[in-house]
Scaffold this motif. Sequence first.
Motif, mmCIF file in Angstrom:
data_model
loop_
_atom_site.group_PDB
_atom_site.id
_atom_site.type_symbol
_atom_site.label_atom_id
_atom_site.label_comp_id
_atom_site.label_asym_id
_atom_site.label_seq_id
_atom_site.Cartn_x
_atom_site.Cartn_y
_atom_site.Cartn_z
ATOM 1 N N ALA A 1 0.859 -1.180 0.000
ATOM 2 C CA ALA A 1 0.000 0.000 0.000
ATOM 3 C C ALA A 1 0.896 1.232 0.000
ATOM 4 O O ALA A 1 1.699 1.420 0.920
ATOM 5 C CB ALA A 1 -0.921 -0.002 1.211
ATOM 6 N N MET A 2 0.803 2.027 -1.057
ATOM 7 C CA MET A 2 1.621 3.239 -1.185
ATOM 8 C C MET A 2 0.753 4.460 -0.914
ATOM 9 O O MET A 2 -0.328 4.594 -1.507
ATOM 10 C CB MET A 2 2.218 3.332 -2.592
ATOM 11 N N ARG A 3 1.235 5.338 -0.052
ATOM 12 C CA ARG A 3 0.499 6.549 0.288
ATOM 13 C C ARG A 3 1.431 7.758 0.157
ATOM 14 O O ARG A 3 2.405 7.880 0.894
ATOM 15 C CB ARG A 3 -0.067 6.462 1.708
ATOM 16 N N GLU A 4 1.110 8.609 -0.825
ATOM 17 C CA GLU A 4 1.897 9.831 -1.081
ATOM 18 C C GLU A 4 3.394 9.518 -1.171
ATOM 19 O O GLU A 4 4.243 10.317 -0.750
ATOM 20 C CB GLU A 4 1.632 10.887 -0.010
ATOM 21 N N MET A 5 3.698 8.362 -1.740
ATOM 22 C CA MET A 5 5.099 7.933 -1.816
ATOM 23 C C MET A 5 5.854 8.732 -2.869
ATOM 24 O O MET A 5 5.330 9.009 -3.949
ATOM 25 C CB MET A 5 5.167 6.441 -2.149
ATOM 26 N N ARG A 6 7.080 9.075 -2.533
ATOM 27 C CA ARG A 6 7.973 9.744 -3.481
ATOM 28 C C ARG A 6 9.179 8.847 -3.734
ATOM 29 O O ARG A 6 9.758 8.280 -2.793
ATOM 30 C CB ARG A 6 8.436 11.100 -2.951
ATOM 31 N N CYS A 7 9.561 8.721 -5.012
ATOM 32 C CA CYS A 7 10.700 7.873 -5.399
ATOM 33 C C CYS A 7 11.778 8.734 -6.036
ATOM 34 O O CYS A 7 11.474 9.684 -6.769
ATOM 35 C CB CYS A 7 10.269 6.809 -6.421
ATOM 36 N N ARG B 1 6.420 11.230 -7.795
ATOM 37 C CA ARG B 1 5.905 11.727 -6.511
ATOM 38 C C ARG B 1 4.417 11.424 -6.351
ATOM 39 O O ARG B 1 3.719 11.076 -7.306
ATOM 40 C CB ARG B 1 6.143 13.241 -6.401
ATOM 41 N N ASP B 2 3.965 11.552 -5.090
ATOM 42 C CA ASP B 2 2.529 11.472 -4.743
ATOM 43 C C ASP B 2 1.872 10.207 -5.298
ATOM 44 O O ASP B 2 0.813 10.266 -5.940
ATOM 45 C CB ASP B 2 1.784 12.709 -5.253
ATOM 46 N N ILE B 3 2.485 9.050 -5.035
ATOM 47 C CA ILE B 3 1.929 7.778 -5.511
ATOM 48 C C ILE B 3 0.969 7.241 -4.453
ATOM 49 O O ILE B 3 1.372 6.974 -3.315
ATOM 50 C CB ILE B 3 3.035 6.749 -5.788
ATOM 51 N N ASP B 4 -0.295 7.084 -4.832
ATOM 52 C CA ASP B 4 -1.313 6.509 -3.953
ATOM 53 C C ASP B 4 -1.923 5.309 -4.653
ATOM 54 O O ASP B 4 -2.915 5.432 -5.384
ATOM 55 C CB ASP B 4 -2.399 7.544 -3.639
ATOM 56 N N ARG B 5 -1.341 4.144 -4.434
ATOM 57 C CA ARG B 5 -1.830 2.939 -5.095
ATOM 58 C C ARG B 5 -1.630 1.735 -4.187
ATOM 59 O O ARG B 5 -0.762 1.743 -3.304
ATOM 60 C CB ARG B 5 -1.110 2.701 -6.425
ATOM 61 N N GLY C 1 9.797 9.867 0.534
ATOM 62 C CA GLY C 1 8.723 10.499 1.287
ATOM 63 C C GLY C 1 7.482 9.640 1.221
ATOM 64 O O GLY C 1 7.395 8.682 0.451
ATOM 65 N N GLY C 2 6.483 9.970 2.023
ATOM 66 C CA GLY C 2 5.285 9.158 2.071
ATOM 67 C C GLY C 2 5.558 7.827 2.738
ATOM 68 O O GLY C 2 6.502 7.682 3.529
ATOM 69 N N SER C 3 4.758 6.835 2.401
ATOM 70 C CA SER C 3 4.911 5.534 3.057
ATOM 71 C C SER C 3 4.649 4.393 2.091
ATOM 72 O O SER C 3 3.912 4.528 1.118
ATOM 73 C CB SER C 3 3.940 5.425 4.240
ATOM 74 N N VAL C 4 5.310 3.254 2.365
ATOM 75 C CA VAL C 4 5.061 1.995 1.669
ATOM 76 C C VAL C 4 4.801 0.949 2.743
ATOM 77 O O VAL C 4 5.702 0.622 3.518
ATOM 78 C CB VAL C 4 6.268 1.548 0.812
ATOM 79 N N THR C 5 3.583 0.453 2.802
ATOM 80 C CA THR C 5 3.233 -0.549 3.802
ATOM 81 C C THR C 5 3.207 -1.924 3.158
ATOM 82 O O THR C 5 2.493 -2.128 2.163
ATOM 83 C CB THR C 5 1.854 -0.242 4.425
ATOM 84 N N GLU C 6 4.006 -2.855 3.669
ATOM 85 C CA GLU C 6 4.081 -4.206 3.124
ATOM 86 C C GLU C 6 3.154 -5.138 3.902
ATOM 87 O O GLU C 6 3.072 -5.059 5.128
ATOM 88 C CB GLU C 6 5.514 -4.739 3.190
ATOM 89 N N GLY C 7 2.462 -6.028 3.176
ATOM 90 C CA GLY C 7 1.620 -7.012 3.817
ATOM 91 C C GLY C 7 2.450 -8.011 4.603
ATOM 92 O O GLY C 7 3.612 -8.276 4.278
ATOM 93 N N LYS C 8 1.842 -8.600 5.642
ATOM 94 C CA LYS C 8 2.547 -9.558 6.479
ATOM 95 C C LYS C 8 2.916 -10.791 5.666
ATOM 96 O O LYS C 8 2.076 -11.383 4.993
ATOM 97 C CB LYS C 8 1.661 -9.961 7.651
#
Length: 660
Positions: free
Chosen positions: A314-320, A334-338, A371-378
């Motif tokens: 889950a990507m929220r406002e992620m910047r690469c 920038r600003d990746i929400d996917r 910037g932003g966040s990348v949440t990885e599934g368990k």
Amino acid sequence: MIVLKNLTLRRGPKIVLQGANLTLNPGEKVGLVGRNGAGKSSLFALLTHRLQADAGDFSIPPRWRMAEVAQNMPETDQPATAFVLEGDTRLMEAQAALAAAEAADDGNAIGEAHGLLAEVGAFDASPRAQALMLGLGFKSAQLDAPVNSFSGGWRMRLQLARALMCPSDLLLLDEPTNHLDLDALVWLEAWLQRYEGTMLVISHDREFLDAITRVTVHLEETQLTRYGGNYSAFEGMRAERMSQQQAAFGRQQEKVAQLQRFIDRFKAKASKAKQAQSRVKALERMEKIAPVLTAADFAFEFREPDNLPNPMLAMREMRCGYAVEGGEPITIVRDIDRSVMPGQRIGILGANGQGKSTLVKTLARALPALGGSVTEGKGLAIGYFAQQEMDVLTPESGPMEHMIRLAKQVSPGAREQELRNFLGQFRFTGDMVHQPVGSLSGGEKARLVLAMIVWQRPNLLLLDEPTNHLDLATREALSLALNEFEGTVMLVSHDRALLREVCDEFWLVTAGGVREFDGDLDDYQRWLLEQSREQARAYAQAARGATAAPTVVEATAKPSKAPDEPVDRREDRKAQAQARQRAAEQARPLKAEFGKLEARLATAVPERDALAASLSDPSLTAAERAERGKRLKLLSEQIETFETRWLELGEAIEALSATA
């Protein structure tokens, strides 16, 4: 025409061709196919006289002018357009003739040289060269940039443009699509379809071959077999031929068994000795039909994942982008929400330099998010195929060493024989398992990376141009394996066949962002065409606005000549002024970043060159050499990123300046 008759060709101790026969007619467009290592490039070397036949006859029209893509990386500060122009050998000969005539002060020769220059199209040569470069993806701001200011992939595009610039009778292309994105690839297809000479292409892109070839030559087991048709037609004809050969082999085996039974039964009987002897001679004279060999076909599968997290990512406002030592990071996307869900098959589209690889590297943990966040599934397990295989391989280690290191991390109980058997599935057998990776071919390195991914049992595959060095059979195996994979696939590739067969949705990386692309690959190609047209219209409109400016100034200076100017025209001028002001405001931060990048490049490039030169110092210890090598790799990657961003900024500033 090109004729090979009973030809034998060796490459070192290896026999590439033995008793081979082939005829190619003028103007034919030919696809040369075969497994990696079969000898396709060696055949090109024969055609260009870099190799000589060991036996048999080989002929090619002596007056034919040949062009091929040089495989060396050019190191020169020559302007890009001038470098491409040198591919026009007739133009170079005419210019040399003029220079010699002027040096000799020979008026007649000078006149003849000028006539020759006109004949070879000297006066529109630069526009022709630049049209090739623009078609291959270069921007107008890059046309006169120094060759050595480009990264490796873009320099290979310059080599391709240089080969296309040559007025050739025979064009040899060895994997011309490896460094192209889809828009440049589609343009190249159209150009090659119009090419009037004889053309031989080595490619592992089936759609590319289907689009441009009408004859296919298959190199297998030191023999050349000609098929009339493109690659898809070849596949059908070869399958039919193999089926017929297998049936004929079966019938012949029955006949051989029958003859042998007669010989065995009656060879000792005087009354039947003569008949038995005739059967022996018949068996000796029989031209043996070889069985169809399919054991060498390559196939593999991804193991069933242990679990499928939901969502995977889950990507929220992620910047690469890239962190810069001692400076501010450079953001590419920038600003990746996917979100990425289990079972998705995502193709990632976008032109080179837009940030596709940066996005994949960030998701693969090879780069940190800026910037932003990348949440990885368990339980997320990532299998990452890097565009540059050596990013995940060690040159001095062999395949077995790589697998042992990997097994210690993910499966400590694995035995060496188990690893050896596993490598055998990927065509690493015998002593080859200990061969240093640095000496392996591109296809072998790619297969090793695939093997390492399969062993890790991933549930998310991040694949960045996995087919660059794979032959067609291995690409087919990869496609089948991906379709049977139960996890999620995110794929960056210019191989349209692979994208069509694997992906059911697409993300588009463009203009610094990521969005869903609503359509298929055909829609994407139409979108690219429309984008190109819109850009051309914008440049034309900007040019018209620039030429109209003096008229507006004259009208305000002499109002008596335009007393009844319509209100909407005044509004148009007001809108244009506001647009120019907005463009200037938008350009200001870009120019500031442009200046910073120039300053960073001014210090980074000399440092890289000095590091590269220092590696040849014999007094360095192994540890010092390794440390400098790592620093050199990091610095080279940063410079390539700086250069890509520098060129993007230059293009953006130029576009904004056109409206200012």
